[in-house]
Design a protein around this motif. Structure first.
Motif, PDB file in Angstrom:
ATOM      1  N   PRO A  62     -59.628 -88.901  61.648  1.00 32.93           N
ATOM      2  CA  PRO A  62     -60.331 -89.838  61.732  1.00 32.93           C
ATOM      3  C   PRO A  62     -59.385 -91.594  62.674  1.00 32.93           C
ATOM      4  O   PRO A  62     -59.864 -92.182  62.409  1.00 32.93           O
ATOM      5  N   GLU A  63     -58.093 -90.839  62.464  1.00 32.12           N
ATOM      6  CA  GLU A  63     -57.245 -92.102  62.990  1.00 32.12           C
ATOM      7  C   GLU A  63     -57.522 -91.360  64.460  1.00 32.12           C
ATOM      8  O   GLU A  63     -57.876 -92.971  65.258  1.00 32.12           O
ATOM      9  N   LEU A  64     -57.685 -91.027  65.305  1.00 36.93           N
ATOM     10  CA  LEU A  64     -58.088 -91.116  66.354  1.00 36.93           C
ATOM     11  C   LEU A  64     -59.800 -91.680  66.608  1.00 36.93           C
ATOM     12  O   LEU A  64     -59.522 -92.060  67.837  1.00 36.93           O
ATOM     13  N   ALA A  65     -59.956 -91.203  65.701  1.00 39.03           N
ATOM     14  CA  ALA A  65     -61.624 -92.024  65.779  1.00 39.03           C
ATOM     15  C   ALA A  65     -61.110 -93.326  65.946  1.00 39.03           C
ATOM     16  O   ALA A  65     -62.383 -93.957  66.552  1.00 39.03           O
ATOM     17  N   ALA A  66     -60.751 -93.469  65.104  1.00 40.11           N
ATOM     18  CA  ALA A  66     -60.734 -95.297  65.111  1.00 40.11           C
ATOM     19  C   ALA A  66     -59.911 -95.765  66.636  1.00 40.11           C
ATOM     20  O   ALA A  66     -60.211 -97.074  66.880  1.00 40.11           O
ATOM     21  N   ILE A 126     -63.258 -84.116  59.696  1.00 37.64           N
ATOM     22  CA  ILE A 126     -64.378 -84.423  60.832  1.00 37.64           C
ATOM     23  C   ILE A 126     -65.430 -85.334  60.120  1.00 37.64           C
ATOM     24  O   ILE A 126     -65.936 -86.362  60.744  1.00 37.64           O
ATOM     25  N   HIS A 127     -65.974 -85.681  58.899  1.00 37.19           N
ATOM     26  CA  HIS A 127     -66.335 -86.013  58.194  1.00 37.19           C
ATOM     27  C   HIS A 127     -66.937 -87.336  58.119  1.00 37.19           C
ATOM     28  O   HIS A 127     -67.740 -88.072  58.949  1.00 37.19           O
ATOM     29  N   LYS A 128     -64.761 -87.470  58.313  1.00 34.89           N
ATOM     30  CA  LYS A 128     -64.507 -88.845  57.791  1.00 34.89           C
ATOM     31  C   LYS A 128     -65.130 -89.865  59.347  1.00 34.89           C
ATOM     32  O   LYS A 128     -64.742 -90.664  58.912  1.00 34.89           O
ATOM     33  N   ALA A 129     -64.430 -89.078  60.458  1.00 37.38           N
ATOM     34  CA  ALA A 129     -64.000 -89.453  61.309  1.00 37.38           C
ATOM     35  C   ALA A 129     -65.768 -89.855  62.162  1.00 37.38           C
ATOM     36  O   ALA A 129     -65.890 -91.276  62.520  1.00 37.38           O
ATOM     37  N   LEU A 130     -66.559 -88.881  61.934  1.00 37.53           N
ATOM     38  CA  LEU A 130     -68.086 -89.148  62.065  1.00 37.53           C
ATOM     39  C   LEU A 130     -68.564 -90.562  61.167  1.00 37.53           C
ATOM     40  O   LEU A 130     -69.901 -90.737  62.532  1.00 37.53           O
ATOM     41  N   ASP A 131     -68.116 -90.360  60.094  1.00 32.33           N
ATOM     42  CA  ASP A 131     -68.889 -91.376  59.573  1.00 32.33           C
ATOM     43  C   ASP A 131     -68.110 -93.029  60.562  1.00 32.33           C
ATOM     44  O   ASP A 131     -68.580 -94.018  60.095  1.00 32.33           O
ATOM     45  N   LEU A 132     -66.572 -92.615  60.591  1.00 32.40           N
ATOM     46  CA  LEU A 132     -65.893 -94.307  61.217  1.00 32.40           C
ATOM     47  C   LEU A 132     -67.180 -94.159  62.264  1.00 32.40           C
ATOM     48  O   LEU A 132     -67.782 -95.989  62.431  1.00 32.40           O
ATOM     49  N   ALA A 133     -67.326 -93.262  63.152  1.00 31.82           N
ATOM     50  CA  ALA A 133     -68.359 -93.744  64.615  1.00 31.82           C
ATOM     51  C   ALA A 133     -69.636 -94.525  64.210  1.00 31.82           C
ATOM     52  O   ALA A 133     -69.966 -95.354  64.572  1.00 31.82           O
TER      53      ALA A 133
END
Ligand code: SF4
Length: 297
Positions: free
Chosen positions: A160-164, A203-210
């Motif tokens: 999630p931090e990487l996605a942000a 991974i799902h948290k990161a996808l949510d952010l995207a």
């Protein structure tokens, strides 16, 4: 979508990733000569490919990459990508020369949010800083940036931090690829390969952010049964038909190769509604963690 060819220009690299899938090829093969690369490009173009990805281990350390890109453009390739560990794009003059030659998109890797996590995995000091500087240069030069990040035991909690961070930088797309358990990754499997069900919430948290930011984001090698509600992010669904020009052989269809050689299914997959479209996990994965996580949908 254009038919794609992945051309490995050589196997040298300036990193030593703990999860590298190219094994000891760096000690075996010389760089491909420009003439050989030109011949490969001619053959693949005539075979219907209009999209070329220059890859290898690290294509940007090849002395003739710029000329190879220029040749691809000259003969008519419409989409030209450099797939890279991202450590050279901070060199503005070099990056400009790639763009002038005809590169249309850059695909650097970052393994992951914290510099220490990245540098430990690629076993090269200051690598993360160089990648981030490279991303900033690519943004300043208005380039398309498609990020690839390998999911390992050391990094998945940072998704999630990487996605942000990637969204803040303004990349155009990112992908989380589950580590392929070959060569160095197979040697280091105890320390490198995580359990998929541990990885999924991050991974799902990161996808949510995207999704919230309207940026395309994908996962690779995570089957449908672990991606319920996130089927839109399964990368295998959007991969173009691709040939792979490796050191000593050519794979005509990367998709067929994944289905027949690299992925596996359990007996119960026959009962699954996704059986016809799902490739299953990398075949080495159930040898480590078994099949319990994969419940038919
Ligand atoms: S149960 Fe098998 S076919 Fe169904 S989604 Fe999972 S791995 Fe794929």
């Amino acid at each position: 979508m254009y038919k794609r060819t992945d051309v490995k220009v050589w196997f040298a690299c300036n990193n030593y990733c703990t999860f590298c899938v190219q094994g000891d090829k760096r000690f075996k093969f010389q760089p491909r000569k420009l003439e050989e690369i030109r011949n490969i490009l001619d053959t693949e173009y005539n075979d219907g490919c209009k999209y070329v990805v220059f890859t290898g281990w690290e294509p940007t350390v090849h002395p003739n990459l710029v000329e190879a890109v220029a040749y691809a453009k000259q003969i008519g390739f419409k989409q030209i990508q450099i797939q890279s560990n991202g450590t050279t794009f901070h060199d503005v003059d070099y990056t400009k020369s790639l763009i002038a030659a005809g590169v249309t998109e850059f695909s650097p890797s970052i393994h992951w949010f914290h510099a220490e996590t990245h540098d430990t995995q690629v076993q090269t000091p200051w690598a993360w800083k160089k990648v981030i500087k490279g991303l900033i240069v690519l943004k300043q030069l208005n380039q398309i940036i498609i990020i690839n990040s390998v999911i390992t035991k050391d990094n998945y909690r940072e998704a999630p931090e990487l996605a942000a961070l990637l969204l803040k930088i303004g990349v155009n797309q990112f992908q989380f690829a589950f580590v392929h358990i070959l060569w160095s990754a197979a040697k280091n499997k105890e320390t490198v390969v995580p359990r998929k069900s541990d990885v999924i919430p991050y991974i799902h948290k990161a996808l949510d952010l995207a999704k919230k930011h309207g940026v395309p984001a994908y996962t690779e090698a995570i089957p449908y049964c672990l991606m319920q509600g996130y089927e839109w992010a399964i990368a295998e669904n959007i991969m173009p038909e691709t040939s792979v020009i490796d050191a000593e052989y050519k794979i005509d269809s990367y998709a067929d190769y994944r289905w027949s050689e690299w992925k596996a299914k359990r007996k119960d997959c026959k009962k699954c509604s996704k059986n016809d479209v799902c490739e299953g996990p990398w075949k080495e994965y159930p040898e480590i963690y078994g099949w319990d996580e994969f419940t038919p949908v």
